[in-house]
Design a protein around this motif. Structure first.
Motif, PDB file in Angstrom:
ATOM      1  N   LEU A   1      37.634  26.189  38.188  1.00 34.00           N
ATOM      2  CA  LEU A   1      37.775  27.535  37.636  1.00 34.00           C
ATOM      3  C   LEU A   1      36.453  28.227  37.340  1.00 34.00           C
ATOM      4  O   LEU A   1      36.410  29.451  37.206  1.00 34.00           O
ATOM      5  N   GLY A   2      35.386  27.460  37.187  1.00 39.12           N
ATOM      6  CA  GLY A   2      34.161  28.067  36.705  1.00 39.12           C
ATOM      7  C   GLY A   2      34.201  28.311  35.208  1.00 39.12           C
ATOM      8  O   GLY A   2      33.332  28.982  34.650  1.00 39.12           O
TER       9      GLY A   2
ATOM     10  N   ILE B   1      39.115  39.530  30.948  1.00 34.50           N
ATOM     11  CA  ILE B   1      38.981  38.304  31.740  1.00 34.50           C
ATOM     12  C   ILE B   1      37.507  38.066  32.048  1.00 34.50           C
ATOM     13  O   ILE B   1      37.018  36.929  31.968  1.00 34.50           O
ATOM     14  N   TYR B   2      36.801  39.132  32.401  1.00 31.59           N
ATOM     15  CA  TYR B   2      35.354  39.056  32.636  1.00 31.59           C
ATOM     16  C   TYR B   2      34.652  38.473  31.411  1.00 31.59           C
ATOM     17  O   TYR B   2      33.756  37.629  31.507  1.00 31.59           O
TER      18      TYR B   2
ATOM     19  N   LEU C   1      34.300  41.523  37.692  1.00 31.02           N
ATOM     20  CA  LEU C   1      34.937  40.220  37.465  1.00 31.02           C
ATOM     21  C   LEU C   1      34.699  39.275  38.629  1.00 31.02           C
ATOM     22  O   LEU C   1      34.316  38.110  38.434  1.00 31.02           O
ATOM     23  N   SER C   2      34.900  39.750  39.852  1.00 32.56           N
ATOM     24  CA  SER C   2      34.714  38.898  41.029  1.00 32.56           C
ATOM     25  C   SER C   2      33.266  38.443  41.157  1.00 32.56           C
ATOM     26  O   SER C   2      32.996  37.272  41.451  1.00 32.56           O
ATOM     27  N   ALA C   3      32.338  39.369  40.953  1.00 31.32           N
ATOM     28  CA  ALA C   3      30.922  39.019  41.081  1.00 31.32           C
ATOM     29  C   ALA C   3      30.509  38.004  40.035  1.00 31.32           C
ATOM     30  O   ALA C   3      29.737  37.081  40.314  1.00 31.32           O
ATOM     31  N   ARG C   4      31.030  38.137  38.826  1.00 31.58           N
ATOM     32  CA  ARG C   4      30.653  37.188  37.772  1.00 31.58           C
ATOM     33  C   ARG C   4      31.209  35.795  38.057  1.00 31.58           C
ATOM     34  O   ARG C   4      30.511  34.797  37.908  1.00 31.58           O
ATOM     35  N   HIS C   5      32.476  35.731  38.460  1.00 30.17           N
ATOM     36  CA  HIS C   5      33.060  34.417  38.740  1.00 30.17           C
ATOM     37  C   HIS C   5      32.381  33.765  39.936  1.00 30.17           C
ATOM     38  O   HIS C   5      32.126  32.551  39.942  1.00 30.17           O
ATOM     39  N   ASP C   6      32.078  34.565  40.945  1.00 34.37           N
ATOM     40  CA  ASP C   6      31.376  34.050  42.119  1.00 34.37           C
ATOM     41  C   ASP C   6      30.011  33.501  41.728  1.00 34.37           C
ATOM     42  O   ASP C   6      29.583  32.437  42.203  1.00 34.37           O
TER      43      ASP C   6
END
Length: 526
Positions: free
Chosen positions: A500-501, A256-257, A205-210
């Motif tokens: 938010l992206g 969420i991802y 999730l973090s990597a995708r949002h980043d």
């Protein structure tokens, strides 16, 4: 055409890439035990002009595509499938379909022998795409490779630690907005340090949002996601005896991802979460982390119902036993109106043409009114300024004290919108009265919608509030007829994507088309 030199990892690290004759892995990658991604030996270079001799004199000829050039028509987004040596394809989508439609379905109905075929030669685990890792700097690339943590050495690399911190600081507050104990910011990271499956979900999730905010490739996120799926499928294999909170946490985080790609949301994890929440019947009322995760999923289910017209298939009785109906704090108050909003959506989808029987409609309407009348006095805005299109202020200014109050009031206005939409009309009314009632409904919806957007813009630190405003604007933005409100809505969606992206460009294009078409209808002359 030129010969490609070196694998992607060596080029990124700026080191010499030595590839032995006939080898499929370069020496540096082999020594470090890393996956080696060799480009095709030949790459084609685009040619924009050529030099030729014309009557003995050199001339420069520019190459341009002719207007009549035939192009390949691609009607759907292109996906790349990595093939195995035997030619079979193993992509992420097939794994998700398998995990969702086969595995969880078997769990739900308690069938025996449901693990058969999960690890067949065509499954994701057998042919997972080889991970490609994107690091931020040369130093990171040396010290922070993507790691699969072993049982005896549970240590995060620098990159993994950065992604974990990113989750805690940026993403977890979205889920904790109506949780007084902030379980996603505190307990979920602790679980991740003890459970690889939860950890991989967080990293994905973090990597995708980043990557979305940086407008980069999400290969790193896909690699984490694939590893998480392998662990999740293995956990589901034992679900009849070990259906625990970690599975629920993982699937909700993966949802969420999945939501981040809102334009092509395939809803695999939505259905998986739905079945797990219904399977673990006590999760929504058990207190602690499981209850917090279940309420987070309820908001996810509402999103799918609002934007994607998905029926709510949750057993709402699980939520009725929750402690939220016996507490007086702001988080509990917000969750109660979220529950009422979900019940309204559930009734709307069950009734034909979104019209609910008068008795049922009046009962839930009275519950919403009672909630609004009995909510805490601390939910009153500390500052309120009405909207004024004449003054170029399309949305009201509404300053609230707490994040749950912001989100709770948004769900209150959302509930009012769906109550308005599902209200039955009187029998025997004229065509004009029916048309008038339709216009009144649209005006009422627009009035609630501008308040929801105003709550988001007035409390910008509550990032979760951007979501519901975006969902309702996507669904009911056509009700906004004033040009000032329309332009303000487009500016709001631009801000949502920046903060938010959450991709909103396609929403903006759809709204502009709807407004232009309705304006043409309104100005139509025979």
């Amino acid at each position: 055409m030129r010969i490609s030199k070196g694998c992607g990892r060596c080029r990124h690290r700026h080191i010499r890439c030595v590839i032995p004759t006939g080898a499929s892995t370069c020496t540096p990658c082999l020594r470090l035990g890393r996956a080696c991604h060799l480009d095709p030996r030949f790459q084609f270079k685009p040619v924009h002009h050529v030099y030729q001799t014309n009557d003995g004199a050199p001339s420069r000829f520019k190459l341009d595509w002719d207007k009549e050039q035939v192009w390949v028509d691609v009607s759907h987004p292109v996906t790349f499938v990595l093939e195995t040596k035997d030619g079979t394809a193993g992509d992420e989508g097939s794994a998700l379909e398998q995990y969702n439609s086969s595995v969880l379905e078997q769990i739900l109905h308690g069938r025996s022998g449901w693990t058969q075929g999960i690890h067949s030669e065509n499954s994701y685990q057998a042919h997972a795409p080889t991970p490609i890792y994107k690091n931020r700097s040369r130093q990171d690339s040396i010290n922070s490779p993507l790691s699969l943590l072993s049982d005896d050495e549970f240590t995060l690399t620098r990159r993994e630690a950065s992604l974990m911190r990113y989750f805690i600081q940026k993403l977890a507050p979205w889920a904790d907005v109506c949780d007084i104990h902030s379980h996603f910011s505190t307990e979920v990271p602790r679980r991740a340090l003890e459970n690889k499956m939860v950890l991989q979900a967080i990293l994905a999730l973090s990597a995708r949002h980043d990557a979305i905010l940086a407008n980069d490739s999400d290969w790193e996120a896909s690699a984490y996601h694939g590893q998480c799926l392998q662990l999740l499928i293995a956990a589901i294999d034992q679900a009849e005896t070990n259906c625990d909170e970690n599975m629920l946490i993982t699937v909700v985080i993966l949802r969420i991802y999945e939501e981040l790609e809102n334009r092509t949301d395939q809803k695999f994890h939505l259905l998986g979460s739905n079945r797990l929440v219904n399977l673990i019947t006590s999760s929504a009322s058990s207190g602690g982390l499981a209850e917090a995760v279940s309420w987070q999923f309820l908001r996810q289910a509402i999103y799918a119902s609002v934007v994607q017209y998905q029926p709510l298939q949750l057993d709402m009785q699980n939520y009725e036993r929750s402690s939220m109906f016996h507490r007086d704090d702001d988080a509990a108050c917000a969750n109660r109106i979220i529950y009422y909003c979900a019940r309204i959506l559930q009734m709307c989808c069950e009734a034909p043409d979104y019209i609910v029987g008068q008795d049922t409609w009046r009962q839930i309407s009275d519950s919403v009114k009672e909630w609004n009348q009995t909510k805490s006095t601390t939910w009153q805005p500390i500052r309120y300024q009405e909207s004024s299109v004449a003054a170029g202020r399309p949305f009201p200014e509404v300053w609230m004290i707490s994040p749950p109050a912001v989100v709770g009031m948004q769900y209150y206005h959302s509930a009012c919108i769906f109550l308005t939409l599902s209200e039955s009309q009187s029998v025997g009314i004229t065509d004009y009265e029916r048309a008038r009632a339709r216009r009144l409904k649209e005006k009422t919806i627009a009035d609630h919608l501008v308040v929801v957007i105003g709550l988001s813009l007035s409390n910008e630190s509550v990032e979760n509030a951007y979501f519901m405003a975006s969902h309702l604007l996507h669904r009911f933005g056509y009700c906004l007829r004033n040009v000032v409100e329309q332009e303000g809505s487009l500016q709001f969606l631009t801000q949502v994507e920046k903060v938010l992206g959450w991709r909103t460009s396609w929403m903006m294009r759809e709204l502009e088309h709807q407004w232009a078409e309705l304006a043409a209808f309104d100005s139509w002359n025979p």
